[in-house]
Design a protein around this motif. Structure first.
Motif, short mmCIF file in Angstrom:
data_model
loop_
_atom_site.label_atom_id
_atom_site.label_comp_id
_atom_site.label_asym_id
_atom_site.label_seq_id
_atom_site.Cartn_x
_atom_site.Cartn_y
_atom_site.Cartn_z
N HIS A 210 0.82 -1.21 0.00
CA HIS A 210 0.00 0.00 0.00
C HIS A 210 0.86 1.26 0.00
O HIS A 210 0.32 2.37 0.01
CB HIS A 210 -0.95 0.02 1.21
CG HIS A 210 -0.24 0.12 2.52
ND1 HIS A 210 -0.20 1.26 3.27
CD2 HIS A 210 0.48 -0.79 3.20
CE1 HIS A 210 0.50 1.04 4.37
NE2 HIS A 210 0.92 -0.20 4.35
N LEU A 211 2.17 1.09 0.03
CA LEU A 211 3.07 2.25 0.05
C LEU A 211 3.63 2.47 -1.35
O LEU A 211 4.38 1.63 -1.87
CB LEU A 211 4.20 2.01 1.05
CG LEU A 211 3.73 1.88 2.51
CD1 LEU A 211 4.84 1.32 3.38
CD2 LEU A 211 3.25 3.22 3.05
N ALA A 230 -4.60 -0.49 -1.39
CA ALA A 230 -5.45 0.57 -0.85
C ALA A 230 -6.28 1.23 -1.95
O ALA A 230 -7.25 1.93 -1.66
CB ALA A 230 -4.59 1.62 -0.14
N HIS A 363 11.54 5.01 14.59
CA HIS A 363 10.31 5.76 14.30
C HIS A 363 10.12 5.93 12.79
O HIS A 363 9.01 5.75 12.27
CB HIS A 363 10.33 7.11 15.01
CG HIS A 363 9.05 7.87 14.81
ND1 HIS A 363 7.89 7.56 15.48
CD2 HIS A 363 8.74 8.90 13.99
CE1 HIS A 363 6.92 8.37 15.08
NE2 HIS A 363 7.41 9.19 14.19
N LEU A 364 11.22 6.28 12.09
CA LEU A 364 11.14 6.43 10.63
C LEU A 364 10.62 5.15 9.97
O LEU A 364 9.76 5.18 9.10
CB LEU A 364 12.54 6.70 10.05
CG LEU A 364 13.10 8.11 10.05
CD1 LEU A 364 14.50 8.08 9.46
CD2 LEU A 364 12.23 9.04 9.22
N LYS A 368 6.97 4.56 8.47
CA LYS A 368 7.18 4.58 7.02
C LYS A 368 7.31 6.02 6.51
O LYS A 368 6.58 6.47 5.64
CB LYS A 368 6.04 3.85 6.29
CG LYS A 368 5.72 2.47 6.84
CD LYS A 368 6.84 1.49 6.58
CE LYS A 368 6.50 0.07 7.02
NZ LYS A 368 6.45 -0.15 8.47
N LEU A 369 8.27 6.73 7.09
CA LEU A 369 8.53 8.11 6.71
C LEU A 369 9.76 8.18 5.80
O LEU A 369 10.62 7.29 5.82
CB LEU A 369 8.79 8.97 7.96
CG LEU A 369 7.73 8.96 9.05
CD1 LEU A 369 8.12 9.90 10.19
CD2 LEU A 369 6.35 9.31 8.53
N ASP A 370 9.83 9.27 5.03
CA ASP A 370 11.04 9.60 4.29
C ASP A 370 11.45 8.51 3.31
O ASP A 370 12.64 8.28 3.08
CB ASP A 370 12.18 9.86 5.30
CG ASP A 370 13.31 10.69 4.70
OD1 ASP A 370 13.01 11.52 3.81
OD2 ASP A 370 14.45 10.51 5.12
N GLU B 139 10.07 13.03 12.99
CA GLU B 139 8.96 13.60 12.22
C GLU B 139 9.41 14.85 11.47
O GLU B 139 8.92 15.14 10.39
CB GLU B 139 7.79 13.96 13.15
CG GLU B 139 7.07 12.77 13.75
CD GLU B 139 6.15 12.08 12.75
OE1 GLU B 139 5.68 12.73 11.81
OE2 GLU B 139 5.93 10.86 12.91
N GLY B 142 12.25 13.77 8.85
CA GLY B 142 11.78 12.63 8.03
C GLY B 142 10.53 12.96 7.24
O GLY B 142 9.88 12.05 6.73
N HIS B 143 10.22 14.23 7.12
CA HIS B 143 9.07 14.67 6.30
C HIS B 143 7.78 13.98 6.76
O HIS B 143 7.09 13.32 5.97
CB HIS B 143 9.33 14.38 4.81
CG HIS B 143 10.68 14.83 4.35
ND1 HIS B 143 11.03 16.17 4.25
CD2 HIS B 143 11.80 14.14 4.02
CE1 HIS B 143 12.29 16.26 3.84
NE2 HIS B 143 12.78 15.04 3.71
N GLY B 144 7.48 14.13 8.05
CA GLY B 144 6.33 13.44 8.63
C GLY B 144 5.03 13.70 7.92
O GLY B 144 4.24 12.78 7.70
N SER B 147 5.33 12.68 3.89
CA SER B 147 5.42 11.22 3.72
C SER B 147 4.04 10.58 3.84
O SER B 147 3.72 9.63 3.12
CB SER B 147 6.33 10.61 4.79
OG SER B 147 7.65 11.02 4.63
N ARG B 148 3.23 11.12 4.73
CA ARG B 148 1.90 10.52 4.93
C ARG B 148 0.90 10.94 3.87
O ARG B 148 -0.15 10.32 3.74
CB ARG B 148 1.38 10.89 6.33
CG ARG B 148 2.15 10.20 7.44
CD ARG B 148 1.54 10.50 8.81
NE ARG B 148 2.20 9.76 9.87
CZ ARG B 148 3.27 10.21 10.54
NH1 ARG B 148 3.80 11.38 10.24
NH2 ARG B 148 3.81 9.47 11.50
N ARG B 153 -2.38 5.47 1.77
CA ARG B 153 -1.71 4.57 2.71
C ARG B 153 -2.74 3.97 3.65
O ARG B 153 -3.47 4.69 4.32
CB ARG B 153 -0.65 5.31 3.51
CG ARG B 153 0.51 5.80 2.69
CD ARG B 153 1.51 6.55 3.53
NE ARG B 153 1.88 5.87 4.77
CZ ARG B 153 2.98 6.10 5.46
NH1 ARG B 153 3.84 7.00 5.01
NH2 ARG B 153 3.23 5.46 6.57
#
Lengths: 382, 189
Positions: A210-211, A230, A363-364, A368-370, B139, B142-144, B147-148, B153
């Protein structure tokens, strides 16, 4: 020494810990030069794995330099550059003697259903892992191997689990020439499973996630067709349509315990810990494979029950194959494939993070950040 | 199509695949794959023992009752301690891995362990810091937000619950304690 320590669900930090010691004559102490955060580390980070103790150090993907060896070690010497499979195994029990290294019976007091794994809870033996400056490596004559001179350290660290597991997952699928293979999950293991499916002669490889940024990687790195579930009301129906309503010959679950796609399943498993894992990808695998087909499971699940659609598996006459990967059995062939240029594992690395900042690395990866796909941990002074 | 005997046509021939995909088919022969057959007795594992020497048991080590004896090698990280240790020990001594009670007790022990450790840290030189330990500063770099926002998603449906998992028990505990103190205060006055 400095080491990552678990402080409870979603919380880790770096602390001073005692240096690991030789506990057994065939132990080695390895100075870690590269470690990685694995997707399955997120299950213990989120508190899903029973008996994950505060103070534990995670990390089952690492390479390093031998610092010290016990008196019975014959094959390694201090100074050797080594890669260490995530499996801890004795090499001599009933299971090891048959090549089932991930199912060793001599290394895990806490459970008989699972072998020993570095930094993966007491349910997997209570060993500290490699997200630290130093780590104890039991059975140094059995598990670790010297890193070949020609091999890049970052390729080597991916051979300790992710690449070996993805390649193993494709083998479990018993792929025959021309088969259609669906891979659920475009994380590191899924990407490597998709790439490996071609080596085994697949005629089509389809990756589902889904990413979007991971699906893009599946298209460019693994040459796969992709589906973002998704964006589909019912991904199983659309996979049936994509295979002329037959279903895929082989489906690989490279997602495991925290699968998305069904909120109830996800919450009961990942948030409330009432299931061993959210079996959304596994259920989709069972429903989207053709009758008589094979489902390969390399996604990690906890030891508790999960709500799996077993009736469909029975009624469709499926073959379900699964295991933790016996990593070292894969290495000689994978070394050849890397040398021949068929595989370049470090192409999936997106982040390199100093050990001191490992909480942000978790956390990243967790959120699923960056564009995070694979995070390597660089211990101090490297 | 499953309604007739033919397999669906292949979109690309073997020759096309071999040209377009590096390494296509190099592991084509199922018998020549490293994990085939699954069980093999001809592998050299490097072990030079029939049964490994036993690691010294420096302190009593819990084990599954499905084991005949303590295996010769084991992890020594974080021995059992405190109330969580008692709960975990009960799980190991009373219930096999086949029983849900075994795993549910271990999960309960995990939650108790987290509480014990947080409280202990408050009394020590380095109290838990929920901001740095959850890695929330990522956040920012990391482009919180962006990214979302990329694509659709599925995990956004539950990511908002993560802070509740971390902070929820603390909020409940503090609220409960405040209510208890208020009730006591009212009773006395």
């Amino acid at each position: 020494m400095r080491a990552m320590v678990y402080r409870g669900p979603y919380k880790v930090r770096v602390e001073e810990k005692d240096m690991p010691r030789i506990e057994h004559p065939n132990d080695a102490i390895v100075k870690v030069t590269r470690a990685a955060i694995c997707g399955s580390d997120l299950h213990i980070y989120h508190g899903m794995m029973p008996d994950t103790r505060v103070g534990s150090t995670f990390g089952h993907e690492f390479v390093g330099v031998v610092h010290e060896v016990g008196p019975s070690v014959r094959n390694l010497r201090p100074g050797d550059r080594v890669m260490v499979p995530f499996n801890i195994y004795c090499g001599s029990c009933y299971f090891c003697a048959r090549g089932l290294y991930s199912n060793c019976h001599n290394v895990n007091p806490n459970a008989t259903a699972v072998g020993g794994i570095y930094g993966y809870s007491h349910t997997c033996g209570g060993y500290d892992g490699g997200q630290a400056e130093y780590v104890r490596v039991p059975f140094a004559d059995v598990g670790p191997a010297p890193i070949p001179d020609w091999m890049d350290e970052e390729d080597a660290v991916l051979l300790t689990d992710a690449l070996a597991t993805g390649y193993f997952g494709a083998q479990l699928g018993d792929i025959a020439e021309g088969d259609t293979v669906v891979v659920f999950g475009a994380g590191p293991v899924g990407l490597f499973a998709a790439k490996s499916s071609w080596l085994m002669g697949a005629g089509r490889v389809i990756v589902v996630d889904h990413l979007e940024y991971r699906l893009e990687k599946a298209r460019t790195f693994a040459h796969a067709e992709t589906y973002n579930f998704a964006e589909h009301d019912d991904i199983v129906v659309d996979l049936k349509k994509a295979t002329d309503h037959l279903g895929a010959d082989v489906v690989i679950d490279a997602v495991g315990a925290e699968a998305d796609g069904n909120l109830t399943q996800h919450i009961t498993a990942a948030k409330l810990k009432l299931q061993g894992g959210s079996p959304v990808a596994l259920n989709w695998a069972i429903d989207s494979v053709r009758k008589g087909g094979t489902v390969s499971v390399v996604g990690a699940y906890g030891p508790m029950f999960s709500a799996v659609k077993f009736g469909d598996a029975v009624n469709k006459g499926l073959t379900l194959r699964m295991n933790q990967c016996p990593v070292k059995r894969q290495w000689p062939r994978l070394f050849e494939h890397i040398r021949n240029g068929y595989l370049k594992p470090s192409d999936i690395v997106t982040h390199r993070i100093p050990l001191e900042h490992i909480a942000e690395g978790y956390h990243l990866f967790s959120s699923k950040l960056d564009g995070c796909i694979k995070t390597l941990i660089v211990p101090n002074n490297h | 199509m499953p309604y007739t005997a033919q397999k669906p046509p292949r979109p690309r021939t073997a020759d096309q695949l071999r040209r377009e995909i590096p390494g296509w088919g190099v592991d084509l022969d199922p018998a020549d794959r490293p994990s085939v057959p699954r069980e093999r007795t001809d592998l050299d594992t490097g072990a030079h023992w029939d049964f490994p020497e036993r690691q010294e048991e420096r302190q009593p080590r819990e084990r599954s009752i499905e084991h005949k004896f303590l295996p010769p090698v084991f992890g020594t990280s974080i021995p059992l301690k405190g109330l969580s240790g008692k709960v975990r020990r009960l799980a190991y001594t009373r219930y096999s891995e086949a029983r849900a009670a075994h795993w549910l007790l271990l999960l309960a022990g995990d939650r108790i362990d987290a509480w014990e450790s947080h409280l202990r840290s408050l009394a020590g030189p380095r109290p838990d810091n929920p901001l740095s330990e959850t890695g929330i500063p990522a956040e920012l770099h990391g482009h919180g937000i962006t990214s979302r926002r990329e694509g659709r998603r599925a995990d956004l449906a539950h990511q908002w619950m993560d802070p509740l998992v971390v902070a929820g028990p603390w909020v409940l505990a503090v609220t409960g304690a405040a209510l208890a103190v208020r009730a006591l205060w009212r009773r006395r006055s």
